[in-house]
Structures are given as structure tokens and as C-alpha cells.
Write an enzyme that holds these catalytic residues in place. Structure first.
Site, PDB file in Angstrom:
ATOM      1  N   ARG A  86       0.787  -1.308   0.046  1.00 40.94           N
ATOM      2  CA  ARG A  86       0.120   0.113   0.112  1.00 40.94           C
ATOM      3  C   ARG A  86       0.798   1.341  -0.057  1.00 40.94           C
ATOM      4  O   ARG A  86       0.318   2.392  -0.400  1.00 40.94           O
ATOM      5  CB  ARG A  86      -0.937  -0.044   1.292  1.00 40.94           C
ATOM      6  CG  ARG A  86      -2.034  -0.828   0.980  1.00 40.94           C
ATOM      7  CD  ARG A  86      -3.129  -0.689   2.117  1.00 40.94           C
ATOM      8  NE  ARG A  86      -3.940  -1.922   2.280  1.00 40.94           N
ATOM      9  CZ  ARG A  86      -3.559  -3.018   3.015  1.00 40.94           C
ATOM     10  NH1 ARG A  86      -2.249  -3.096   3.459  1.00 40.94           N
ATOM     11  NH2 ARG A  86      -4.224  -4.135   2.962  1.00 40.94           N
TER      12      ARG A  86
ATOM     13  N   HIS B  99      -4.130 -15.448   2.714  1.00 39.54           N
ATOM     14  CA  HIS B  99      -4.199 -14.805   1.430  1.00 39.54           C
ATOM     15  C   HIS B  99      -3.335 -15.541   0.132  1.00 39.54           C
ATOM     16  O   HIS B  99      -3.002 -15.183  -0.936  1.00 39.54           O
ATOM     17  CB  HIS B  99      -3.592 -13.235   1.483  1.00 39.54           C
ATOM     18  CG  HIS B  99      -4.679 -12.396   2.226  1.00 39.54           C
ATOM     19  ND1 HIS B  99      -4.088 -11.162   2.672  1.00 39.54           N
ATOM     20  CD2 HIS B  99      -5.671 -12.783   2.557  1.00 39.54           C
ATOM     21  CE1 HIS B  99      -5.327 -10.503   3.195  1.00 39.54           C
ATOM     22  NE2 HIS B  99      -6.035 -11.558   3.542  1.00 39.54           N
TER      23      HIS B  99
ATOM     24  N   CYS C  91      -8.607 -26.564 -12.977  1.00 36.69           N
ATOM     25  CA  CYS C  91      -8.678 -28.256 -12.163  1.00 36.69           C
ATOM     26  C   CYS C  91      -7.522 -28.217 -10.925  1.00 36.69           C
ATOM     27  O   CYS C  91      -7.638 -29.070 -10.231  1.00 36.69           O
ATOM     28  CB  CYS C  91      -8.036 -28.845 -13.275  1.00 36.69           C
ATOM     29  SG  CYS C  91      -6.127 -28.637 -13.684  1.00 36.69           S
TER      30      CYS C  91
END
Ligand SMILES: [Zn+2]
Length: 256
Positions: free
Chosen positions: A39, A122, A133
Site C-alpha cells: 500500500r 491470502h 482443475c
């Protein structure tokens, strides 16, 4: 305001007396490993726009843009090494004082440091996955063929889109990891939070859940979080230095 040494002694006392400790880490723990907080200005995410999961599925251009961003990020990650905060958490696990580690980070540095029970909310940048798949590759193998594949690699088994094994904006949180994280948070009696501003849900709910279940909290973060008032001990100092001082103090209790 408590002095630094008093806070260290207090935190060491909490760790000494805890029966089950969990850690929760965010981007702030990795900034000293040379990984820019995504950020922050100049960080990779500051220079690229966010490609959502929906865009990734829908558009070739979005996939190419996304893979260019990730390719740049991997080059940054390749040189990153665990720092003193990662190493201290590995040490805590080694001396039997850390049961589980929940992280928002995708850099794999906790595993590099030696932690074994790492829950990655995450996902991870160390692997790539076929979103159709579920086939997995080492990220290096996919990175090596990016140019040839025009930055839009496809699965050699099912032709599905290949994506780094991270959770993108717009993508559901991994259910199994969330379940493990909540159980880790609700079963601990002490949670150490490092380097997260606790702004992103549902990750921010992990320390809240620990607190609700009766655990004490130690926070180490440079900036304010919305849950600072829940913390027993609060550090704004460098997490590596704080943890090193705590480990030193623990040795005086003969916790080794
Ligand atoms: Zn596939």
C-alpha cells in the site's frame, strides 16, 4: 506511559504464563526484509492498478497486466530473506511457545525462517495454480514460461487459466484456511499481532475472535489499529527489536 523495558517484561511474563500462543502477522513484518508494503507509495501496488478476480477470468488483457505485475513482484521477493522478527517467531515455535501462526502475507518468509504451522489467509506467491482443475506448480516454473506464453499461461492438462496461488480482490477467502485460523485464534490464550493495521476483513476479525474467546493480546504495529484498546501490551517500536528483547527476557525465566 509504560517504559519500553516495563512493556518487555510484561510481554515476556504473558508469554511465559501462556499455555497456547498464536501469532497473527501482516505486511508490516516483511517491510524490513526489503518487501515494500504494497500500500505504500512506490510499492508494486502503487504502480499497478488492482486486477480483480472477475477481470482476470473475463479478459486476456487483464491477465497479461496481472502477470506483468506479479513478475515484477517475484523479482523483488526472490531477494527477500526473513528478518529478525520472522526469526524470533521461529525461535518461539522452537522453544514450544508458539502453536500456530496466521499470516496475511504471501511471501513465504515465515516458512523460510523455520515456522512449520503457518496458516496463509491470502495464499502464497511461491506457487501457481490452475483455477479450473487446481493443478499446482512452483512459481519459478510458470515465471520461466511467461514470455513464451504471452503473459497468459494456460494449464497443460485442461487449458484453464494459471494464476499465482494468492487470493485476489473479488476472490473468496480460502474456507479451509479461515476455519483453521478461527480455531487457532479461539483456542489460544495469548495472541501476538505483528505488522497489521487490521483494516482488511475478514483477517482483522482474527484478533477480535481471540479476544472474544478470552485470550490476551500483544500488539506490535507502527501505526494505530481500530483494536488497540483490546491489547494488554502495545508496541510501536520495531517488531524485530521488540521480539529479540522479549526472547532475551524469557531466558531469565529459564524458558528455553
Ligand atoms: Zn487445469
Amino acid at each position: 506511559m509504560d517504559s519500553f523495558n516495563e512493556k518487555i517484561a510484561q510481554a515476556a511474563g504473558l508469554i511465559k504464563n501462556a499455555k497456547s500462543i498464536a501469532a497473527f502477522t501482516g505486511a508490516g513484518i516483511s517491510t524490513e526484509s526489503g518487501i515494500s508494503d504494497f500500500r505504500s507509495p512506490g510499492g508494486v501496488w502503487d504502480r499497478y492498478r488492482i486486477v480483480t478476480f472477475q477481470e482476470f477470468i473475463a479478459s486476456h488483457e487483464a491477465r497479461v497486466e496481472y502477470w506483468h505485475m506479479k513478475n515484477e513482484l517475484f523479482t523483488e521477493l526472490k531477494h527477500a530473506k526473513p528478518n529478525s522478527a520472522h526469526n524470533a517467531l521461529a525461535e518461539l515455535e522452537k522453544i514450544g511457545k508458539l502453536r500456530c501462526l496466521i499470516t496475511q502475507n504471501i511471501d513465504g518468509l515465515h516458512q523460510d525462517a523455520g515456522n512449520s504451522n503457518v496458516i496463509e489467509l491470502h495464499g502464497t506467491n511461491r506457487k501457481a495454480v490452475c483455477i479450473t482443475c487446481g493443478k499446482l506448480w512452483a512459481i519459478e516454473d510458470i515465471q520461466a514460461r511467461l514470455e513464451t506464453d504471452g503473459f497468459d499461461p494456460r494449464c497443460d492438462t485442461c487449458q484453464g487459466f494459471i494464476k499465482p496461488a494468492t487470493i485476489s480482490f473479488g476472490q473468496a477467502m480460502p474456507e479451509q484456511e479461515m476455519t483453521k485460523a478461527y480455531s487457532c485464534a479461539s483456542d489460544c490464550d495469548l495472541l501476538i499481532m505483528i505488522g497489521s493495521s487490521l483494516q482488511v476483513e475478514p483477517a482483522a476479525s482474527i484478533p477480535r475472535e481471540a479476544h472474544r474467546a478470552g485470550a490476551k493480546l500483544i500488539f506490535m504495529n507502527r501505526t494505530e489499529t481500530p483494536y488497540d484498546h483490546l491489547a494488554e501490551v502495545l508496541f510501536r517500536e520495531n517488531a524485530g527489536e521488540v521480539l529479540a528483547a522479549i526472547l532475551k527476557s524469557l531466558k531469565q525465566y529459564h524458558v528455553k
